[in-house]
Enzyme design. Sequence first.
Site, short mmCIF file in Angstrom:
data_model
loop_
_atom_site.label_atom_id
_atom_site.label_comp_id
_atom_site.label_asym_id
_atom_site.label_seq_id
_atom_site.Cartn_x
_atom_site.Cartn_y
_atom_site.Cartn_z
N TRP A 157 33.12 -6.82 13.24
CA TRP A 157 32.04 -7.45 12.47
C TRP A 157 32.08 -8.91 12.89
CZ3 TRP A 157 28.07 -6.24 9.41
CH2 TRP A 157 27.53 -7.23 8.61
N GLU A 176 18.82 -12.96 -11.54
CA GLU A 176 19.66 -12.08 -10.74
C GLU A 176 20.32 -11.00 -11.61
OE1 GLU A 176 19.97 -11.36 -7.80
OE2 GLU A 176 21.95 -10.52 -7.48
N GLU A 204 17.74 -2.66 -10.79
CA GLU A 204 17.94 -1.92 -9.54
C GLU A 204 18.80 -0.69 -9.70
OE1 GLU A 204 19.59 -5.28 -7.17
OE2 GLU A 204 18.33 -4.45 -5.61
N ASN A 232 41.72 -8.97 12.80
CA ASN A 232 40.74 -9.03 11.73
C ASN A 232 41.01 -10.30 10.94
OD1 ASN A 232 39.15 -8.60 9.43
ND2 ASN A 232 40.73 -7.37 8.46
N GLY A 233 40.02 -11.16 10.81
CA GLY A 233 40.22 -12.41 10.06
C GLY A 233 39.53 -13.56 10.76
N LYS A 258 18.74 -0.89 1.98
CA LYS A 258 19.60 -2.06 2.17
C LYS A 258 18.89 -3.14 2.98
CE LYS A 258 23.39 -4.20 1.54
NZ LYS A 258 23.54 -4.75 0.18
N ARG A 317 33.79 -1.35 7.83
CA ARG A 317 34.24 -2.74 7.91
C ARG A 317 33.53 -3.53 9.00
NH1 ARG A 317 38.96 -3.50 5.15
NH2 ARG A 317 39.44 -5.35 6.36
N CYS A 356 36.65 -6.85 9.91
CA CYS A 356 36.71 -5.92 11.03
C CYS A 356 37.74 -4.87 10.66
CB CYS A 356 37.20 -6.61 12.30
SG CYS A 356 36.21 -8.03 12.77
N LYS A 390 19.75 -7.08 -11.00
CA LYS A 390 20.86 -6.13 -10.77
C LYS A 390 20.73 -4.95 -11.73
CE LYS A 390 21.98 -6.99 -7.68
NZ LYS A 390 21.81 -8.05 -6.74
N HIS A 408 7.76 -19.52 -25.76
CA HIS A 408 6.35 -19.56 -25.36
C HIS A 408 5.78 -18.18 -25.06
CE1 HIS A 408 6.43 -23.91 -25.37
NE2 HIS A 408 7.55 -23.85 -24.67
C1 F6R Z 1 18.99 -6.87 -4.32
C2 F6R Z 1 18.84 -7.03 -2.90
C3 F6R Z 1 17.48 -7.35 -2.37
C4 F6R Z 1 17.60 -8.25 -1.13
C5 F6R Z 1 16.22 -8.46 -0.47
C6 F6R Z 1 16.34 -9.39 0.71
O1 F6R Z 1 20.28 -6.51 -4.70
O2 F6R Z 1 19.78 -6.89 -2.16
O3 F6R Z 1 16.67 -7.95 -3.32
O4 F6R Z 1 18.14 -9.47 -1.51
O5 F6R Z 1 15.70 -7.23 -0.05
O6 F6R Z 1 17.25 -8.91 1.63
P1 F6R Z 1 17.94 -9.86 2.69
O7 F6R Z 1 18.83 -10.80 1.97
O8 F6R Z 1 18.71 -8.93 3.59
O9 F6R Z 1 16.83 -10.57 3.39
#
Ligand code: F6R
Length: 609
Positions: free
Chosen positions: A74, A482, A489, A98-99, A604, A27, A2, A486, A505
């Site tokens: 938050w 992963e 992306e 905050n915490g 996001k 935050r 927060c 990363k 294979h």
């Molecule tokens: C990759 C990423 C996405 C999310 C996916 C699911 O860095 O962030 O692959 O993981 O869109 O999103 P959530 O976790 O919000 O359901």
Amino acid sequence: MCGIVGYLGSAEASPIVLEGLRKLEYRGYDSAGIATISDGGIRMLRAQGKLVNLEQRLKEQPLIGTRAIGHTRWATHGRPSEINAHPHKAGQIVVVHNGIIENYLELKQMLQHKGHNFSSDTDTEIIAHLIEEHFKQGGGFELAVRHALNEVRGAYAIAVLCEAEPDLLIAAKHGSPLVVGRGADEYFVASDIPAMLAHTRQMIFLEDGEMVIFAPQGLRFCDLAGTTLEKEEKTITWSPLMAEKGGYKHFMLKEIYEQPRAIADTIAGRLRENEGDIYLGDLKLNTQQLAGFEKIFIVACGTSWHAALVGKFYLEKLCRIPVEVDIASEFRYRDPIVNAKTLILVISQSGETADTLAALREAHGKGGKVLCICNVVDSSIARESDGVIYTHAGPEIGVASTKAFTTQLVALLLFALRLGRARNSLSADECRQKMQALVTLPRLLESCLELDGAIEKIARELSAARDFLYLGRGNQYPIALEGALKLKEISYIHAEGYPAGEMKHGPIALIDEQLPVVVIVPDNATFDKVVSNMEEVRARGGRVIVVTSGQGCRLETACESLFCLPEADDDLMPILTSIPMQLLAYHVAVYKGTDVDQPRNLAKSVTVE
Ligand code: F6R
């Protein structure tokens, strides 16, 4: 996470605090509030939702006073609502926080016995009542704050006002950030520098266990025993945008570095050492219900699906229960076999992903029980699930998930320990051993982050590659996936993750002198096997980048680059190996000059199917 802001000076305080909160909205932004103090006493306004809602209220009912505290929230304890928004008031005392207070349940019971009534579901309200309780016993405002803080366990940054001593504003911190700003005849306190930059560049950084007492005649710093401290003042030269990112070039890098703190927050208050068990407050399933499940599906998308793949290892190993992992968009269309004895664990950092929400509804429709692991309190997925395990990563701004992912892994491990205890597949002692390992995680992650400079060095040359291959085995295969995701992306370089043993294979045909192959090979039961796979790459001229630990740190001459991680419990290793994956993707992307925080075509929160 927060944001808090405080002001004491001669100007009207609430517009200054509101402006400061606006700089801290990164935050958290599910509710906000301000309290001012003047001769007429404390006045308070709070509003659910973004800061604009509070701003509107302030326009209708301005708050008068030259001292104020404010908060943008938050949610961690209690859903986002006006009643749970800060500030929280008890008698003469008003607090923003905050915490996370770990012993809030014990303190609440103690205070209820003494006649205190609570109006919110937050841990913060306990702090207000605790200070009020000490204040009633005499000794003054400052002493009451110190006594109260000596009783709370957990993380806090607080700012407090007291109706009986309206000239003072007191702030203190332990585990959450707090910075003091000194202007000309006015003082500020905030969770982060940007909140004050428009007024002053003279800042004093509080350390854990320190407190500051603001009065019209000046500042005094002390510890929780009351001993006066001398603090050094620093001049901040950052630009406002740099300051919002905490001095980091991108939010993603800031969030990578926030992981030790985010993980400590996700663990906080959940380890019950005496009982050898885990406390998950919002699970809403008792031991008998947990023990009754015969099968688990873990369902998620993208990075959260990678967390699910690691979760399968935790749950099958520690709970001896069959686990299937599904991509959410596939799950609902394959007519999965679900009944009342099936647990569906959905993972979503945002809690709004349409595919995951649809899978959740499908599972409910078939009579299954749904738990979710989620980072956003009261999100759609959290609301529709039968129980929730919140990760406490705080808001993630960078589109590529980092701290949300590693906190999901921690939440999965906590849940596996709880379920293992419920099913008796895990003894209290075995659970305690895992807990002891878990509390070392933040420190282990700090040492993984020390690899940053070395990873940056290799990133420039690697940024010219057209493709990457990532190899891992067992619980490191999801981390290979992963790492590849990363990189794809944020750098737009094609990358694939593969189980190391599967490379021969097919994908082995890709290997030539141009192809970087990232091999994740911690010192565990399959170490020798993965080293053999690595040799297969070397024999074909591939460029080998090794991420390892223990005996693997001796492989230096067998590869182009080697990154040695601290040794740790094998269940924690996927969390540690995630760090070099994130840093490599980040630095390669920076060299390529892409938009790291907002990569092309991505969002996001993916709310379409
Ligand atoms: C990759 C990423 C996405 C999310 C996916 C699911 O860095 O962030 O692959 O993981 O869109 O999103 P959530 O976790 O919000 O359901």
